[in-house]
Every structure is written in structure tokens, then in C-alpha cells.
Design an enzyme around this catalytic site. Structure first.
Site, PDB file in Angstrom:
ATOM      1  N   ASN A  85     125.666 -44.946  23.904  1.00 13.99           N
ATOM      2  CA  ASN A  85     126.893 -44.354  24.513  1.00 13.99           C
ATOM      3  C   ASN A  85     127.288 -43.401  23.537  1.00 13.99           C
ATOM      4  OD1 ASN A  85     128.798 -43.622  26.750  1.00 13.99           O
ATOM      5  ND2 ASN A  85     129.969 -44.719  25.055  1.00 13.99           N
ATOM      6  N   TYR A 162     126.734 -29.491  20.673  1.00 14.33           N
ATOM      7  CA  TYR A 162     126.804 -30.331  21.985  1.00 14.33           C
ATOM      8  C   TYR A 162     125.748 -30.381  23.094  1.00 14.33           C
ATOM      9  CZ  TYR A 162     128.323 -33.573  25.557  1.00 14.33           C
ATOM     10  OH  TYR A 162     128.687 -34.542  26.718  1.00 14.33           O
ATOM     11  N   LYS A 166     122.514 -32.736  23.458  1.00 22.07           N
ATOM     12  CA  LYS A 166     121.886 -33.344  24.518  1.00 22.07           C
ATOM     13  C   LYS A 166     120.328 -33.068  24.908  1.00 22.07           C
ATOM     14  CE  LYS A 166     125.653 -35.870  25.006  1.00 22.07           C
ATOM     15  NZ  LYS A 166     125.521 -37.442  24.655  1.00 22.07           N
TER      16      LYS A 166
END
Length: 239
Positions: A85, A162, A166
Site C-alpha cells: 500500500n 505518479y 502506477k
């Protein structure tokens, strides 16, 4: 006597990670709450109570990751669930044209290389039938970011850190799922949605508990659960 499953959640002292840890504990798991800050880690463990244990873990520090794996192995012996996470968004110096390399590296160190480091360290501890859940984001969906209308976050500026991290994380998910398939270990990415956390200054969105739900679902699915998938609350997300 029934086996109590053991779950490790990284970046779990606050936000979505804390909510995931709490929901897994509420389902009867022994939860290992990974966080790098000792005081925040201890406070989070105290808030959750029950069968929750703090694990010192900085996903960007190789020695910290090694020590965490040794501690998990020594104290608990095995893992049934790993939730990667820990993540950061970075700042707007990751935009094209802003000399973004250093900021992009910083983001990738946590969101991509940190996941590899932790997963590799914990591989020997994963039981057959274990579940690995990588907390990703739909901003990394190539289908969405290349949509003619700009996708569901068309107003989001172009960023090289970012969202790209991902996308890379989703590819990593697929590769680990391929590698671990024969061992019965399932690996999936999840998108928690737009959740009000420190990452966005608590700017609206869903609650951490709502965002945690899809990760918890994939972490607790029976052996017939999916692998090599990307999911949110509505089902599969396009890669």
C-alpha cells in the site's frame, strides 16, 4: 484448531493502509502494520488494538526491508496476505518540461521499486494460496489516459511520476502473477478511488474505509479468486 491468517500491510499507519489493516484485523487476521516512523506506527497499533503488531519498514531502504522480512519470519514464520500500500504522489515538478527526473525517481522509489523490494523479501514467507494486493490507481490505466476525451480525470495535468509509476506497478502485478501462478499465489492490483487522505490534502472524495474495501476483498477471496487483474469497486478496470 483453525489457522489464523497473517497479513502484512505497508504504509499502514494512516489513510487507506490503516483502514486496510483495521478491516483485515476485524476479519480475524493477525495483522502486521508496516510503517517507517516508530511513534506513528505505535500509535496506529494502539488505535487498532487486537491482534495487530507493528513492523518497522521503510520500503525505500534495503536494510529496513531485510530486517522487516527477518522479523516477520522470526516472529510469525509465514504470510498469507501481502498488501503493498505504501505510496506517494510527488509534487508538480514531475511535469514534462520541468526538469522532472529527480522527482520522478523519488516517486518510483516508493511506488515501484519499493513494491519489488518488499515483495522479493517476503516471497519465501508466502504460503501456497497467499494473496498479494498492490494498491494502484486508475490514473495509471493506459486505456483511460489515452481516451479521446482525456479519461475520467481529463483535468489532471500531464505528470511523469505518479500516474506512470502506477502503470508500471500494474505491469509488475501481471509479472508477479505469472511467476506465482503455479504456486497458487494470486496477485492483483486495486484502485481505491479518490480517497480523502494526506496524499491529496483530504480534499473531498471517499473515506479511507471505502477506499480500503476493494483491497480487503481481494486479500480475503477464497482460492477461486482472480489473479493478474486490476479491480475497483465496480469490477475490472481497463489496463
Amino acid at each position: 484448531m483453525a489457522h489464523t491468517e497473517i497479513a502484512l500491510v505497508t504504509g499502514a499507519n494512516k489513510g487507506i493502509g490503516f483502514a486496510i489493516a483495521g478491516q483485515l484485523a476485524a476479519r480475524g487476521m493477525t495483522v502486521l502494520l508496516g510503517a517507517r516512523d516508530r511513534e506513528r506506527r505505535a500509535a496506529a497499533v494502539a488505535r487498532l488494538g487486537g491482534d495487530v503488531h507493528g513492523i518497522a519498514l521503510d520500503v525505500t531502504d534495503a536494510d529496513s526491508v531485510k530486517r522487516a522480512a527477518e522479523e516477520v519470519g522470526g516472529r510469525f514464520g509465514e504470510l498469507d496476505v501481502l498488501v503493498n500500500n505504501a505510496g506517494i504522489t510527488g509534487d508538480f515538478t514531475q511535469s514534462p518540461g520541468s526538469d522532472p527526473v529527480e522527482e520522478v525517481r523519488r516517486v518510483f522509489e516508493v511506488n515501484f521499486f519499493g513494491v519489488i523490494a518488499v515483495t522479493e523479501a517476503m516471497l519465501p514467507l508466502l504460503n501456497p494460496g497467499a494473496r498479494v494486493v498492490n494498491v494502484s490507481s486508475s490514473v495509471g490505466s493506459l486505456a483511460d489516459m489515452t481516451a479521446p476525451d482525456g479519461g475520467h480525470l481529463a483535468e489532471m495535468p500531464a505528470m511523469l511520476g505518479y500516474p506512470v509509476s502506477k502503470t508500471a506497478l500494474n505491469a509488475l502485478t501481471a509479472q508477479y502473477a505469472k511467476y506465482l501462478r503455479d504456486k497458487g499465489i494470486r496477485v492483483n492490483s486495486v484502485c481505491p478511488g479518490y480517497v480523502a487522505t494526506d496524499l491529496n490534502g483530504h480534499d473531498g472524495g471517499r473515506t479511507p474505509d471505502q477506499g480500503a474495501a476493494i483491497a480487503v476483498e481481494l486479500a480475503t477471496r477464497n482460492p477461486d479468486g482472480p489473479t493478474a487483474g486490476f479491480f475497483d469497486d465496480g469490477g475490472r478496470v481497463a489496463w
